[in-house]
Design a protein around this motif. Structure first.
Motif, PDB file in Angstrom:
ATOM      1  N   SER A  66      57.350 -14.089  22.874  1.00  0.00           N
ATOM      2  CA  SER A  66      56.402 -15.009  22.787  1.00  0.00           C
ATOM      3  C   SER A  66      55.813 -14.954  21.502  1.00  0.00           C
ATOM      4  O   SER A  66      55.782 -16.159  20.801  1.00  0.00           O
ATOM      5  N   ALA A  67      55.214 -13.937  20.979  1.00  0.00           N
ATOM      6  CA  ALA A  67      54.181 -13.959  19.942  1.00  0.00           C
ATOM      7  C   ALA A  67      55.335 -14.050  18.774  1.00  0.00           C
ATOM      8  O   ALA A  67      54.954 -14.686  17.688  1.00  0.00           O
ATOM      9  N   GLY A  73      58.110 -15.340  16.435  1.00  0.00           N
ATOM     10  CA  GLY A  73      58.652 -16.546  16.393  1.00  0.00           C
ATOM     11  C   GLY A  73      59.080 -17.144  15.063  1.00  0.00           C
ATOM     12  O   GLY A  73      58.578 -16.368  14.017  1.00  0.00           O
ATOM     13  N   LEU A  74      58.892 -18.564  15.017  1.00  0.00           N
ATOM     14  CA  LEU A  74      58.966 -19.199  13.722  1.00  0.00           C
ATOM     15  C   LEU A  74      57.520 -18.730  12.726  1.00  0.00           C
ATOM     16  O   LEU A  74      57.543 -18.958  11.633  1.00  0.00           O
ATOM     17  N   GLY A  75      56.438 -18.634  13.547  1.00  0.00           N
ATOM     18  CA  GLY A  75      55.213 -18.223  12.974  1.00  0.00           C
ATOM     19  C   GLY A  75      55.591 -16.868  11.969  1.00  0.00           C
ATOM     20  O   GLY A  75      54.801 -16.705  10.940  1.00  0.00           O
ATOM     21  N   ASN A  76      56.240 -15.774  12.517  1.00  0.00           N
ATOM     22  CA  ASN A  76      56.420 -14.715  11.767  1.00  0.00           C
ATOM     23  C   ASN A  76      57.406 -14.928  10.700  1.00  0.00           C
ATOM     24  O   ASN A  76      57.228 -14.295   9.419  1.00  0.00           O
ATOM     25  N   TYR A 104      58.236 -27.639  18.164  1.00  0.00           N
ATOM     26  CA  TYR A 104      58.716 -26.500  17.607  1.00  0.00           C
ATOM     27  C   TYR A 104      59.901 -26.249  18.041  1.00  0.00           C
ATOM     28  O   TYR A 104      61.059 -25.772  17.145  1.00  0.00           O
ATOM     29  N   PHE A 115      47.908 -18.703  16.115  1.00  0.00           N
ATOM     30  CA  PHE A 115      49.480 -19.100  16.254  1.00  0.00           C
ATOM     31  C   PHE A 115      50.417 -18.120  16.640  1.00  0.00           C
ATOM     32  O   PHE A 115      51.184 -18.078  17.422  1.00  0.00           O
ATOM     33  N   THR A 116      50.294 -16.897  15.620  1.00  0.00           N
ATOM     34  CA  THR A 116      51.337 -16.031  15.682  1.00  0.00           C
ATOM     35  C   THR A 116      51.186 -15.044  16.990  1.00  0.00           C
ATOM     36  O   THR A 116      52.202 -14.625  17.141  1.00  0.00           O
ATOM     37  N   SER A 155      50.458 -16.420  19.799  1.00  0.00           N
ATOM     38  CA  SER A 155      50.519 -17.200  20.943  1.00  0.00           C
ATOM     39  C   SER A 155      49.247 -17.292  21.977  1.00  0.00           C
ATOM     40  O   SER A 155      49.179 -17.387  22.967  1.00  0.00           O
ATOM     41  N   MET A 215      46.205 -21.087  24.371  1.00  0.00           N
ATOM     42  CA  MET A 215      46.667 -21.992  25.282  1.00  0.00           C
ATOM     43  C   MET A 215      47.365 -21.473  26.441  1.00  0.00           C
ATOM     44  O   MET A 215      47.711 -22.149  27.315  1.00  0.00           O
ATOM     45  N   ALA A 261      49.473 -18.802  26.947  1.00  0.00           N
ATOM     46  CA  ALA A 261      50.562 -18.186  27.093  1.00  0.00           C
ATOM     47  C   ALA A 261      50.424 -16.835  27.666  1.00  0.00           C
ATOM     48  O   ALA A 261      51.074 -16.468  28.497  1.00  0.00           O
ATOM     49  N   SER A 264      58.154 -19.114  26.483  1.00  0.00           N
ATOM     50  CA  SER A 264      56.875 -18.956  26.834  1.00  0.00           C
ATOM     51  C   SER A 264      56.121 -20.231  26.797  1.00  0.00           C
ATOM     52  O   SER A 264      55.184 -20.695  27.541  1.00  0.00           O
ATOM     53  N   LEU A 265      56.345 -21.249  25.941  1.00  0.00           N
ATOM     54  CA  LEU A 265      55.515 -22.709  26.016  1.00  0.00           C
ATOM     55  C   LEU A 265      56.049 -23.386  27.144  1.00  0.00           C
ATOM     56  O   LEU A 265      55.168 -23.850  27.725  1.00  0.00           O
TER      57      LEU A 265
HETATM   58  N1  PFF Z   1      53.765 -17.318  18.413  1.00  0.00           N
HETATM   59  C1  PFF Z   1      54.642 -18.312  18.133  1.00  0.00           C
HETATM   60  C2  PFF Z   1      55.090 -17.891  16.677  1.00  0.00           C
HETATM   61  O1  PFF Z   1      54.601 -17.346  15.958  1.00  0.00           O
HETATM   62  O2  PFF Z   1      56.290 -18.660  16.431  1.00  0.00           O
HETATM   63  C3  PFF Z   1      54.587 -19.652  18.374  1.00  0.00           C
HETATM   64  C4  PFF Z   1      53.794 -19.799  19.361  1.00  0.00           C
HETATM   65  C5  PFF Z   1      54.510 -19.460  21.037  1.00  0.00           C
HETATM   66  C6  PFF Z   1      52.308 -20.376  20.021  1.00  0.00           C
HETATM   67  C7  PFF Z   1      53.892 -19.654  22.275  1.00  0.00           C
HETATM   68  C8  PFF Z   1      51.834 -20.512  21.007  1.00  0.00           C
HETATM   69  C9  PFF Z   1      52.419 -20.010  22.054  1.00  0.00           C
HETATM   70  F1  PFF Z   1      51.985 -20.527  23.424  1.00  0.00           F
END
Ligand code: PFF
Length: 464
Positions: free
Chosen positions: A21-22, A24-27, A108, A231-232, A234, A237, A239, A328-329
């Motif tokens: 979950s953590a 993802g596109l954020g990284n 996303y 964000f990175t 998660s 919210m 999750a 996870s979202l």
């Molecule tokens: N953590 C994910 C990322 O870094 O791309 C984005 C994300 C996933 C944010 C799930 C929030 C979440 F609940």
């Protein structure tokens, strides 16, 4: 409390799913470009501090709330707040999380869908042809964004994959997918780092990332690093709360939190090393645009040997990372309808997946009207273009920080120290002084830091 709740099969199962979950596109996308914009070194240090002081404590808090309540966010706050200050009003934090999950997934999935197009292009050889003419690739990307049919198709495929996983539930769907994709993702990333080491730009990339120059750090950069830590990881919210609700009592929350934070950070740094090495090798003028992942990276891959294979692997990596995040979202939104409305899992995943897909179509279609590529800042603070940008702006600047602040306040000030300690030490053993550190961070340091983000957003701070 239910006793029949699904559970991860092991500690590793939870760690892989939550790290999925953590990471993802954020990284792979956002961190490399915001680090570039913020001049590396000092920004990276601030980011690491944000993960340690804000991210990790709030992640532990979310997992505590989930495992203690054995419920998804709305129910968790309802149950845990009963008879305490604030009472049922805390359920609003859960609703905010469900709303954030809905909104974030809708856009996303659109970006995640682009990876499908790029994987197909890498496989067919078309990406190679385009990459030899950077303007042609820019042109292709612009036309791709403006093509409603292609945008909706890619978004639909990605949503279908996401629903396909969540439909099968915690063990057979989410955990199994994470167990296959996460090791593959680590392997591909590792291979790409090895590939980048002999490139001439590797040394410069390392210096850029690890030699801090505080003169180049701005207040906006500090806030951006803080905001990105939510964000990175998660956070904010529910999750991690939802995934925590499937965690076995005999597993250790502090160990899992530490492992997830370290993995997430390592992957972000590795992504930077890969991208910067090849960008610096060719001394490319990197535009500030957040689209380097789709417009610059292919160009550089194809300047190196094996570009076709490497670029295909690379976009596969991004797709895997994005999929373990999108599930996870969707799980946050679906588990709400399962726990609170009594829906079955199949109905929940299909119905909510469809609703989010419809909402996402608006984001997908709004891209065509954005016009100039340089104005697009897809996941970022300044992004206010079209439906897409507005949703992202709302989610990254409001939902996650506000949710994170309230979660920290709830764990720090509403739950008793004894309750938190029991959860943290369950499956772990005595925590000693480190419990005191966590308690201090969650009560004072994290709320203060997150409060600063929120105040700065309200005041409309300049970010660059
Ligand atoms: N953590 C994910 C990322 O870094 O791309 C984005 C994300 C996933 C944010 C799930 C929030 C979440 F609940």
């Amino acid at each position: 409390m239910t006793t029949s709740r699904a559970q991860w099969s092991s500690r590793l199962g939870f760690v892989l799913a939550a790290a999925g979950s953590a990471i993802g596109l954020g990284n792979l996308w956002k961190f490399p470009y915001i680090t570039l914009e913020n001049h590396g070194g000092a920004f990276v240090l601030v980011y690491l501090a944000a993960i340690a002081v804000v991210g990790a404590p709030i992640m532990a808090a979310e997992i505590i709330l989930g495992r203690k309540s054995q419920l998804s966010p709305v129910g968790a706050f309802g149950l845990l707040a009963r008879g305490r200050p604030g009472g049922a009003r805390w359920r609003a934090v859960g609703y905010l999380g469900v709303l954030a999950g809905f909104v974030i997934l809708s856009y996303y999935s659109v970006v995640a869908g682009w990876t499908i197009r790029y994987i197909v292009m890498a496989a067919s050889g078309r990406l190679g042809e385009l990459a030899h003419h950077p303007e042609a690739l820019q042109g292709f990307f612009g036309a791709f964004l403006a093509s409603p049919g292609e945008q909706v198709l890619c978004h639909s495929l990605f949503m279908a994959a996401t629903v396909g996983v969540v439909y099968f539930g915690v063990g057979r769907g989410i955990e199994r997918t994470a167990r296959v994709l996460m090791p593959l993702l680590f392997a591909i990333l590792f291979a790409l780092v090895v590939y980048s080491i002999p490139t001439p730009g590797f040394g410069r990339a390392v210096v850029f990332l690890f030699r801090p120059s505080f003169a180049e750090l701005t207040a906006g950069g500090v806030l951006e690093a803080l905001g990105h830590s939510f964000f990175t990881l998660s956070l904010g919210m529910g999750a991690m709360l939802t995934y925590g609700s499937y965690m076995r009592r005999q597993d250790s929350i502090p160990h899992a939190t530490l492992t997830i934070c370290v993995l997430d950070t390592l992957i972000a740094i590795m992504a930077c090393l890969i991208m910067y090495s090849i960008i610096f090798s060719f001394d490319l003028e990197v535009s500030k645009s957040s689209t380097i992942l789709f417009t610059t990276i292919p160009v550089v891959f194809f300047k190196l040997p094996g570009g076709a294979i490497v670029s295909g692997l690379f976009y596969l990596l991004v797709a895997f990372a994005a999929l373990t995040s999108t599930i996870s979202l969707l799980e946050v939104v679906s588990s709400y309808t399962i726990d609170e409305l009594g829906w079955g899992r199949r109905r929940a995943s299909l119905t909510m997946g469809f609703a989010i897909w419809v909402f996402g179509v608006f984001s997908a279609l709004s891209l065509g009207s954005v016009g100039s590529l340089s104005r697009i800042n897809l996941i970022g603070r300044e992004s206010t273009t079209g439906v897409f940008g507005t949703l992202d702006y709302l989610a990254s600047n409001w939902f996650l920080p506000v949710g994170g602040l309230l979660i920290a306040l709830f764990a720090g000030w509403v739950l008793t120290g004894r309750e938190c300690r029991d959860e943290l030490e369950g499956g772990h053993g005595g925590l000693g002084w480190s419990y005191g550190v966590w308690r201090f961070l969650i009560r004072f340091a994290s709320p203060a830091a997150v409060g600063a983000i929120i105040v700065s957003v309200i005041l409309g701070a300049e970010y660059q």
